[in-house]
Design a protein around this motif. Sequence first.
Motif, PDB file in Angstrom:
ATOM      1  N   ARG A   1       0.838  -1.197   0.000  1.00 33.17           N
ATOM      2  CA  ARG A   1       0.000   0.000   0.000  1.00 33.17           C
ATOM      3  C   ARG A   1       0.875   1.249   0.000  1.00 33.17           C
ATOM      4  NH1 ARG A   1      -2.096  -3.573   3.222  1.00 33.17           N
ATOM      5  NH2 ARG A   1      -1.344  -2.695   5.195  1.00 33.17           N
ATOM      6  N   ALA A   2       0.515   2.198  -0.850  1.00 28.09           N
ATOM      7  CA  ALA A   2       1.317   3.420  -0.966  1.00 28.09           C
ATOM      8  C   ALA A   2       0.441   4.663  -1.034  1.00 28.09           C
ATOM      9  CB  ALA A   2       2.211   3.338  -2.195  1.00 28.09           C
ATOM     10  N   GLY A   3      -0.794   4.563  -0.513  1.00 25.33           N
ATOM     11  CA  GLY A   3      -1.676   5.723  -0.538  1.00 25.33           C
ATOM     12  C   GLY A   3      -2.025   6.131  -1.942  1.00 25.33           C
ATOM     13  N   ASN A   4      -1.854   7.414  -2.256  1.00 22.48           N
ATOM     14  CA  ASN A   4      -2.190   7.922  -3.588  1.00 22.48           C
ATOM     15  C   ASN A   4      -0.996   7.951  -4.532  1.00 22.48           C
ATOM     16  OD1 ASN A   4      -4.891   8.441  -2.820  1.00 22.48           O
ATOM     17  ND2 ASN A   4      -4.244  10.325  -1.804  1.00 22.48           N
ATOM     18  N   GLN A   5       0.139   7.514  -4.039  1.00 23.42           N
ATOM     19  CA  GLN A   5       1.364   7.497  -4.840  1.00 23.42           C
ATOM     20  C   GLN A   5       1.339   6.362  -5.856  1.00 23.42           C
ATOM     21  OE1 GLN A   5       4.751   6.616  -2.416  1.00 23.42           O
ATOM     22  NE2 GLN A   5       6.118   6.321  -4.167  1.00 23.42           N
ATOM     23  N   ASP A   6       1.775   6.645  -7.080  1.00 19.91           N
ATOM     24  CA  ASP A   6       1.935   5.584  -8.069  1.00 19.91           C
ATOM     25  C   ASP A   6       3.314   4.957  -7.884  1.00 19.91           C
ATOM     26  OD1 ASP A   6       2.798   4.400 -10.786  1.00 19.91           O
ATOM     27  OD2 ASP A   6       0.663   4.814 -11.090  1.00 19.91           O
ATOM     28  N   PRO A   7       3.406   3.617  -7.826  1.00 19.73           N
ATOM     29  CA  PRO A   7       4.699   2.998  -7.567  1.00 19.73           C
ATOM     30  C   PRO A   7       5.696   3.088  -8.712  1.00 19.73           C
ATOM     31  CG  PRO A   7       3.044   1.318  -7.995  1.00 19.73           C
ATOM     32  CD  PRO A   7       2.316   2.625  -7.892  1.00 19.73           C
ATOM     33  N   SER A   8       5.230   3.436  -9.918  1.00 25.90           N
ATOM     34  CA  SER A   8       6.144   3.419 -11.066  1.00 25.90           C
ATOM     35  C   SER A   8       6.305   4.767 -11.760  1.00 25.90           C
ATOM     36  CB  SER A   8       5.669   2.378 -12.092  1.00 25.90           C
ATOM     37  OG  SER A   8       4.348   2.666 -12.514  1.00 25.90           O
ATOM     38  N   ILE A   9       5.656   5.819 -11.228  1.00 24.91           N
ATOM     39  CA  ILE A   9       5.778   7.159 -11.809  1.00 24.91           C
ATOM     40  C   ILE A   9       5.927   8.155 -10.663  1.00 24.91           C
ATOM     41  CG2 ILE A   9       4.727   8.908 -13.298  1.00 24.91           C
ATOM     42  CD1 ILE A   9       2.905   6.711 -14.417  1.00 24.91           C
ATOM     43  N   ALA A  10       6.800   9.150 -10.837  1.00 24.71           N
ATOM     44  CA  ALA A  10       6.947  10.184  -9.815  1.00 24.71           C
ATOM     45  C   ALA A  10       7.378  11.502 -10.458  1.00 24.71           C
ATOM     46  CB  ALA A  10       7.971   9.747  -8.766  1.00 24.71           C
ATOM     47  N   PRO A  11       6.795  12.617  -9.931  1.00 30.31           N
ATOM     48  CA  PRO A  11       5.764  12.705  -8.899  1.00 30.31           C
ATOM     49  C   PRO A  11       4.373  12.433  -9.481  1.00 30.31           C
ATOM     50  CG  PRO A  11       6.424  14.903  -9.586  1.00 30.31           C
ATOM     51  CD  PRO A  11       7.310  13.950 -10.319  1.00 30.31           C
ATOM     52  N   PHE A  12       3.643  11.557  -8.836  1.00 25.23           N
ATOM     53  CA  PHE A  12       2.303  11.130  -9.258  1.00 25.23           C
ATOM     54  C   PHE A  12       1.576  10.800  -7.965  1.00 25.23           C
ATOM     55  CE2 PHE A  12      -1.061   8.555 -10.830  1.00 25.23           C
ATOM     56  CZ  PHE A  12      -1.132   8.633 -12.226  1.00 25.23           C
ATOM     57  N   ASP A  13       0.781  11.769  -7.421  1.00 24.83           N
ATOM     58  CA  ASP A  13       0.339  11.616  -6.041  1.00 24.83           C
ATOM     59  C   ASP A  13      -0.686  12.707  -5.727  1.00 24.83           C
ATOM     60  OD1 ASP A  13       0.239  10.770  -3.396  1.00 24.83           O
ATOM     61  OD2 ASP A  13       2.380  11.024  -3.010  1.00 24.83           O
ATOM     62  N   SER A  14      -1.187  12.703  -4.500  1.00 22.67           N
ATOM     63  CA  SER A  14      -1.941  13.837  -3.980  1.00 22.67           C
ATOM     64  C   SER A  14      -0.982  14.726  -3.195  1.00 22.67           C
ATOM     65  CB  SER A  14      -3.084  13.364  -3.078  1.00 22.67           C
ATOM     66  OG  SER A  14      -2.574  12.657  -1.955  1.00 22.67           O
ATOM     67  N   PHE A  15      -1.274  16.031  -3.220  1.00 25.66           N
ATOM     68  CA  PHE A  15      -0.401  17.002  -2.570  1.00 25.66           C
ATOM     69  C   PHE A  15      -1.243  18.038  -1.831  1.00 25.66           C
ATOM     70  CE2 PHE A  15       1.677  15.345  -6.324  1.00 25.66           C
ATOM     71  CZ  PHE A  15       2.959  15.059  -5.881  1.00 25.66           C
ATOM     72  N   LYS A  16      -0.643  18.682  -0.854  1.00 23.57           N
ATOM     73  CA  LYS A  16      -1.324  19.719  -0.086  1.00 23.57           C
ATOM     74  C   LYS A  16      -1.099  21.073  -0.744  1.00 23.57           C
ATOM     75  CE  LYS A  16      -0.972  17.338   4.366  1.00 23.57           C
ATOM     76  NZ  LYS A  16      -2.405  17.000   4.375  1.00 23.57           N
ATOM     77  N   ALA A  17      -2.189  21.808  -0.920  1.00 23.70           N
ATOM     78  CA  ALA A  17      -2.107  23.206  -1.317  1.00 23.70           C
ATOM     79  C   ALA A  17      -2.407  24.061  -0.084  1.00 23.70           C
ATOM     80  CB  ALA A  17      -3.104  23.496  -2.432  1.00 23.70           C
ATOM     81  N   LYS A  18      -2.483  25.374  -0.261  1.00 24.99           N
ATOM     82  CA  LYS A  18      -2.739  26.261   0.869  1.00 24.99           C
ATOM     83  C   LYS A  18      -4.124  26.018   1.467  1.00 24.99           C
ATOM     84  CE  LYS A  18      -1.440  30.574   0.406  1.00 24.99           C
ATOM     85  NZ  LYS A  18      -1.433  32.024   0.009  1.00 24.99           N
ATOM     86  N   ASP A  19      -5.097  25.655   0.587  1.00 24.65           N
ATOM     87  CA  ASP A  19      -6.480  25.561   1.050  1.00 24.65           C
ATOM     88  C   ASP A  19      -7.092  24.168   0.971  1.00 24.65           C
ATOM     89  OD1 ASP A  19      -6.308  25.611  -1.704  1.00 24.65           O
ATOM     90  OD2 ASP A  19      -8.092  26.855  -1.996  1.00 24.65           O
ATOM     91  N   ALA A  20      -6.478  23.230   0.261  1.00 26.49           N
ATOM     92  CA  ALA A  20      -7.055  21.888   0.114  1.00 26.49           C
ATOM     93  C   ALA A  20      -6.025  20.979  -0.544  1.00 26.49           C
ATOM     94  CB  ALA A  20      -8.336  21.942  -0.733  1.00 26.49           C
ATOM     95  N   ASP A  21      -6.382  19.722  -0.687  1.00 28.48           N
ATOM     96  CA  ASP A  21      -5.514  18.778  -1.386  1.00 28.48           C
ATOM     97  C   ASP A  21      -5.904  18.707  -2.868  1.00 28.48           C
ATOM     98  OD1 ASP A  21      -4.454  18.324   1.076  1.00 28.48           O
ATOM     99  OD2 ASP A  21      -4.987  16.203   1.189  1.00 28.48           O
ATOM    100  N   PHE A  22      -4.966  18.267  -3.699  1.00 33.87           N
ATOM    101  CA  PHE A  22      -5.212  18.083  -5.124  1.00 33.87           C
ATOM    102  C   PHE A  22      -4.330  16.937  -5.599  1.00 33.87           C
ATOM    103  CE2 PHE A  22      -1.428  20.615  -4.904  1.00 33.87           C
ATOM    104  CZ  PHE A  22      -0.650  20.210  -5.972  1.00 33.87           C
ATOM    105  N   VAL A  23      -4.495  16.525  -6.865  1.00 32.50           N
ATOM    106  CA  VAL A  23      -3.647  15.481  -7.436  1.00 32.50           C
ATOM    107  C   VAL A  23      -3.014  15.976  -8.721  1.00 32.50           C
ATOM    108  CG1 VAL A  23      -5.027  13.612  -6.451  1.00 32.50           C
ATOM    109  CG2 VAL A  23      -5.513  14.407  -8.782  1.00 32.50           C
ATOM    110  N   MET A  24      -1.840  15.422  -9.024  1.00 26.82           N
ATOM    111  CA  MET A  24      -1.207  15.655 -10.321  1.00 26.82           C
ATOM    112  C   MET A  24      -0.284  14.485 -10.617  1.00 26.82           C
ATOM    113  SD  MET A  24       1.834  18.459  -9.865  1.00 26.82           S
ATOM    114  CE  MET A  24       3.091  18.303  -8.582  1.00 26.82           C
TER     115      MET A  24
END
Length: 397
Positions: free
Chosen positions: A223-246
């Motif tokens: 288990r790696a949460g929202n992280q993709d095990p074979s691509i980086a950066p590929f995940d959820s991230f914190k912004a100033k007001d909320a989380d997002f993905v890219m």
Amino acid sequence: MARPLEGIRVLDLTQAYSGPFCTMNLADHGAEVIKIERPGSGDQTRAWGPMENDYSGYYAYINRNKKGVTLNLASDEGKKIFTELIKTADVVCENYKVGVLEKLGFTYEVMKEINPRIIYGSISGFGLTGDLASRPCYDIVAQAMSGMMSVTGFADGPPCKIGPSVGDSYTGAYLCMGVLMALYEREKTGVGRRLDVAMVDTLYSTMENFVVEYTIAGKHPHRAGNQDPSIAPFDSFKAKDADFVMGCGTNKMFAGLCSAMGKEELIEDPRFKTNLLRCENYLTDLKPIVEEWTQTKTVAELEEIICGLSIPFGPILTIPEVSDSDLTKERNMLWEVYQPGMDRTIKIPGTPIKIHGEVDEAQKAAPVLGEDNVAIYTEVLGISAEEVAALEENNII
């Protein structure tokens, strides 16, 4: 304009979600789907919420565009009626516990004798053969036994079920695909096929890099949460007001991100020069750098910057937010239909298969129990209205 599957008749013996999802997709694009339910109670989802006026919104969504009859297949008269229906049909779909329909006398061999062109499709948890064939299955069991739950969630948490019932919907979509393949083949051969689609098989087949990481590289996925095990950066991230993905899937995307962050030196940094290196050094080195920058900006500001670089980006929307979004409206992904039983117009998810020139709306609401008994039994089988009434009185329909 005619819809692609007009002229195809499907006898739908399915219940719950996986089978009805298959036949719903066939009905959405023109097939005449006759849903056959047990007299008195019907499909188990008729009792699943949300409920209004004792009618299920769940049932309404998954059974739109279908006709509905009741039939007691355990009775001799019911079996005779079903035999006559098979003669008129192109497809039979069922997701009973394995062997139930066969015990009632309707093996594929029997159906073939009745109608050589019949396509007989089954959904089960573990397939029609093998030690677990007769074992019942729901989506959560398929997610558990396919390996899916073992790689879903965060590393420091327990295995987690994916929110929606993907084992049901994927399996229903696969059976739908199999039916279409068999219909195409039948145009050349004139004969039908037996289709066997299992929920655990289906989910295992969708595990993509998790399986090949083990079978090819010998690694044990985790288990790696929202992280993709074979691509980086590929995940959820914190912004100033909320989380997002890219997700940065190429070196060009990563270079663009580095430039946007004002950290061009990272492009040639020996820790991040290739995707493989970025994956190896992601959690310890790369994610903290990226997130230090993203937390200085709002999601809206980041969306403008990152989308401007053609890097896949998305805010994390709630169900109300996505349901009320312009995208959902533009793509016509919420259909309105007047639902008898609820006695009002409701909104349900539409079809994602947009066929240009085809009407993109519900053609018929889900049936109330036995709604089309008279129409189907009189028009399709030639049974008189008086006989239909007698069949109903004797609990045959």
